[in-house]
Motif scaffolding. Structure first.
Motif, short mmCIF file in Angstrom:
data_model
loop_
_atom_site.label_atom_id
_atom_site.label_comp_id
_atom_site.label_asym_id
_atom_site.label_seq_id
_atom_site.Cartn_x
_atom_site.Cartn_y
_atom_site.Cartn_z
N GLU A 184 77.15 -36.17 60.04
CA GLU A 184 78.40 -36.92 59.91
C GLU A 184 79.33 -36.21 58.94
OE1 GLU A 184 79.82 -41.57 59.56
OE2 GLU A 184 77.84 -40.97 58.82
N PHE A 185 80.60 -36.14 59.35
CA PHE A 185 81.60 -35.42 58.56
C PHE A 185 82.80 -36.33 58.34
CE2 PHE A 185 79.05 -32.44 60.87
CZ PHE A 185 78.85 -31.38 60.01
N LEU A 186 83.55 -36.03 57.27
CA LEU A 186 84.71 -36.85 56.91
C LEU A 186 85.87 -35.95 56.54
CD1 LEU A 186 86.09 -39.54 56.15
CD2 LEU A 186 84.98 -39.37 53.91
N LEU A 187 87.04 -36.28 57.09
CA LEU A 187 88.28 -35.57 56.77
C LEU A 187 89.26 -36.54 56.14
CD1 LEU A 187 88.95 -33.39 59.93
CD2 LEU A 187 88.92 -32.52 57.60
N PHE A 188 89.83 -36.15 55.01
CA PHE A 188 90.91 -36.93 54.40
C PHE A 188 92.19 -36.12 54.58
CE2 PHE A 188 93.79 -38.12 51.04
CZ PHE A 188 93.69 -39.50 50.99
N LEU A 189 93.16 -36.72 55.26
CA LEU A 189 94.41 -36.03 55.57
C LEU A 189 95.55 -36.68 54.78
CD1 LEU A 189 93.95 -35.86 59.46
CD2 LEU A 189 93.52 -34.03 57.80
N PRO A 190 95.94 -36.10 53.66
CA PRO A 190 97.01 -36.70 52.85
C PRO A 190 98.37 -36.56 53.54
CG PRO A 190 96.38 -34.57 51.94
CD PRO A 190 95.43 -34.85 53.06
N HIS A 191 99.23 -37.54 53.27
CA HIS A 191 100.61 -37.52 53.80
C HIS A 191 100.61 -37.38 55.32
CE1 HIS A 191 101.01 -36.71 49.59
NE2 HIS A 191 100.63 -35.45 49.72
N THR A 192 99.64 -38.04 55.96
CA THR A 192 99.50 -37.92 57.42
C THR A 192 99.34 -39.32 58.03
OG1 THR A 192 98.38 -35.79 57.15
CG2 THR A 192 98.17 -36.89 59.29
N GLY A 193 100.21 -39.66 58.97
CA GLY A 193 100.10 -40.93 59.67
C GLY A 193 99.06 -40.88 60.78
N LYS A 194 98.82 -42.06 61.39
CA LYS A 194 97.74 -42.14 62.37
C LYS A 194 98.04 -41.31 63.62
CE LYS A 194 99.45 -46.46 64.44
NZ LYS A 194 99.11 -47.86 64.74
N GLU A 195 99.32 -41.20 64.01
CA GLU A 195 99.65 -40.43 65.21
C GLU A 195 99.24 -38.97 65.04
OE1 GLU A 195 101.77 -42.36 63.63
OE2 GLU A 195 102.12 -44.04 65.02
N ALA A 196 99.63 -38.39 63.91
CA ALA A 196 99.27 -36.99 63.65
C ALA A 196 97.77 -36.84 63.50
CB ALA A 196 99.99 -36.48 62.41
N ALA A 197 97.12 -37.83 62.85
CA ALA A 197 95.67 -37.76 62.66
C ALA A 197 94.94 -37.83 64.01
CB ALA A 197 95.20 -38.89 61.74
N LEU A 198 95.45 -38.66 64.91
CA LEU A 198 94.84 -38.77 66.24
C LEU A 198 94.98 -37.46 67.01
CD1 LEU A 198 95.96 -42.37 67.25
CD2 LEU A 198 93.60 -41.57 67.12
N LEU A 199 96.17 -36.84 66.94
CA LEU A 199 96.36 -35.55 67.61
C LEU A 199 95.41 -34.50 67.04
CD1 LEU A 199 100.26 -35.39 67.87
CD2 LEU A 199 98.63 -35.66 69.75
N PHE A 200 95.23 -34.53 65.72
CA PHE A 200 94.34 -33.58 65.07
C PHE A 200 92.90 -33.80 65.55
CE2 PHE A 200 91.72 -32.24 61.41
CZ PHE A 200 92.11 -30.92 61.34
N ALA A 201 92.47 -35.06 65.60
CA ALA A 201 91.11 -35.37 66.04
C ALA A 201 90.89 -34.95 67.50
CB ALA A 201 90.83 -36.86 65.85
N HIS A 202 91.89 -35.18 68.35
CA HIS A 202 91.77 -34.78 69.76
C HIS A 202 91.64 -33.26 69.87
CE1 HIS A 202 92.12 -38.46 72.08
NE2 HIS A 202 93.12 -38.87 71.30
N ALA A 203 92.38 -32.52 69.05
CA ALA A 203 92.28 -31.06 69.08
C ALA A 203 90.89 -30.60 68.63
CB ALA A 203 93.36 -30.45 68.18
N LEU A 204 90.36 -31.25 67.61
CA LEU A 204 89.00 -30.91 67.15
C LEU A 204 87.98 -31.20 68.24
CD1 LEU A 204 88.97 -32.27 63.48
CD2 LEU A 204 89.09 -29.89 64.19
N ARG A 205 88.12 -32.36 68.88
CA ARG A 205 87.16 -32.74 69.92
C ARG A 205 87.17 -31.72 71.06
NH1 ARG A 205 86.65 -33.97 74.66
NH2 ARG A 205 88.91 -33.70 74.96
N ALA A 206 88.38 -31.34 71.49
CA ALA A 206 88.49 -30.40 72.60
C ALA A 206 87.93 -29.03 72.22
CB ALA A 206 89.96 -30.27 73.02
N THR A 207 88.21 -28.59 71.01
CA THR A 207 87.71 -27.29 70.55
C THR A 207 86.19 -27.28 70.52
OG1 THR A 207 89.69 -26.93 69.24
CG2 THR A 207 87.75 -25.61 68.68
N ARG A 208 85.60 -28.35 69.96
CA ARG A 208 84.14 -28.40 69.86
C ARG A 208 83.50 -28.49 71.24
NH1 ARG A 208 81.82 -26.04 67.15
NH2 ARG A 208 80.92 -25.37 69.09
N ALA A 209 84.15 -29.19 72.17
CA ALA A 209 83.55 -29.41 73.49
C ALA A 209 83.41 -28.12 74.29
CB ALA A 209 84.37 -30.43 74.27
N VAL A 210 84.31 -27.15 74.04
CA VAL A 210 84.28 -25.94 74.87
C VAL A 210 83.76 -24.72 74.11
CG1 VAL A 210 86.21 -26.77 76.25
CG2 VAL A 210 86.68 -25.34 74.27
#
Length: 392
Positions: free
Chosen positions: A300-326
């Motif tokens: 289990e891992f945790l990321l703290f993203l300062p000065h970041t709203g949920k929209e940007a955080a969701l985009l970041f998480a989706h990019a991580l998921r896609a990168t890890r999947a392939v």
């Protein structure tokens, strides 16, 4: 033995102790080379006390006097090289060697000048002042910011100036008509007393710089997870409060490797370790500047993203998921893919971090329940607060 002879012996023993201290510190310091140069500095400079005694008791005095001068000066030049290694500065060693040779030649030339004159005293003491001045300037040029670093610059500068002052003290107090008269002079007692103080001061300051670096390195190592290269829970907790105090919004992303137990069971713990290393490398490469990335559990891992709203955080998480999947994982068969699930939460105004983490954890559980390899957004803070109130 005269008082000055006793102080010479004391200074010799002090220098040997510092030599041993620096050798001991070099075993743990990342500036191992610098520590060893400092050890050599004290070892070589301490030989001057031996040669000073030989000047007084073993004729002819001239070779011993020049060796006393050269050994003290050589130790100071080694100090300059060590300062360069300590602060990562380029050092022209051939230039220093040429300057050292020139200063020793100067001492040879002035040896027969009348002692007790300002001309002889200044020509004798100036090489020491110049050499220590080079060390002070090098430490200053490194633009070190800590108090100990600045104190070292000041101490080296003061020690450099003190050698110029010694030239005038030699004239006023009298240093003897010949080199053999030095130990019986009042100036020798004064000179060796000041020398003892400065030896201890410079040695302790250098040790402080090295020991504080060792302590800082140990603190960092205690806060880093060795497998993933990310912060561990302690390192995350020690840093997150300062970021939480910054201007909001902030968001957190909880990440969990999917089917991690199956990876361990199929490919052994080495395979599991490879998956964790790969995920840690991905987070370190992708995390924006100022973010905190930590491994807080087995997979289990945790990321703290300062000065970041949920929209940007969701985009970041989706990019991580896609990168890890392939992405393949070094150490596992090329066809094996280890996916990951994500829970994303924006931290509410005045919401404690632990509540936001609870919301993110619920979102992560929802991503797992949906079949894994998903990103889910957490419920708003008000929903979790209402659940907590009811539970209490």
């Amino acid at each position: 033995m005269s008082g000055a002879g006793f102080l010479l012996t004391v200074n010799f023993l002090i220098a040997q102790c510092f030599c041993l201290f620096f050798l001991a510190v070099s075993a743990r310091s990342r500036n191992r080379a610098a520590a060893r140069w400092f050890a050599g500095c004290f070892a070589v400079a301490s030989l001057s006390t031996v040669f000073e005694l030989l000047v007084a008791y073993v004729p002819p005095p001239k070779p011993w006097a020049i060796l006393a001068f050269a050994s003290m000066l050589g130790g100071m030049f080694m100090l300059r090289v060590g300062i360069g290694r300590l602060y990562g500065l380029k050092t022209n060693r051939w230039g220093l060697a040429a300057l050292f040779a020139a200063f020793v030649a100067l001492d040879y030339v002035i040896y027969d000048l009348p002692r007790g004159t300002l001309q002889h005293a200044l020509l004798y003491q100036t090489p020491f002042a110049v050499t220590l001045g080079l060390s002070a300037f090098a430490a200053f040029r490194a633009r070190a910011k800590s108090f100990v670093d600045r104190a070292l610059v000041v101490l080296l500068a003061v020690t450099s100036v003190h050698f110029v002052a010694k030239a005038f003290a030699a004239v006023l107090a009298g240093s003897g008509e010949t080199a053999r008269d030095y130990l019986a002079s009042q100036f020798a007692l004064l000179s060796q007393s000041m020398g003892a103080v400065l030896i201890v001061a410079v040695g302790l300051m250098l040790l402080c710089v090295l020991v504080l670096e060792i302590v800082a390195d140990e603190k960092v190592n205690a806060e880093i997870d060795p497998l993933s290269g990310l912060l561990n829970r302690r390192g995350f907790d020690n840093r997150v409060d300062a970021l939480m105090a910054g201007q909001r919004p902030h968001s957190i992303v909880l990440c969990d490797l999917d089917h991690f137990k199956a990876v361990n069971d199929t490919h052994g713990h080495q395979g599991g370790d490879a998956a964790i290393r790969a995920f840690g490398e991905m987070l370190r490469a992708a995390a924006p500047k100022g973010a905190l990335a930590a491994r807080i559990g087995g997979e289990e891992f945790l990321l703290f993203l300062p000065h970041t709203g949920k929209e940007a955080a969701l985009l970041f998480a989706h990019a991580l998921r896609a990168t890890r999947a392939v992405s393949p994982i070094a150490g596992l068969p090329p066809a094996v893919r280890v996916t990951s699930s994500f829970g994303v939460a924006e931290i509410g105004e005045k919401e404690p971090l632990r509540f936001a983490m609870r919301r993110a954890d619920d979102a992560l559980y929802a991503a797992k329940s949906a079949g894994r390899d998903f990103v889910r957004e957490a419920e708003p803070p008000a929903v979790v607060l209402e659940v907590v109130k009811r539970a209490n």
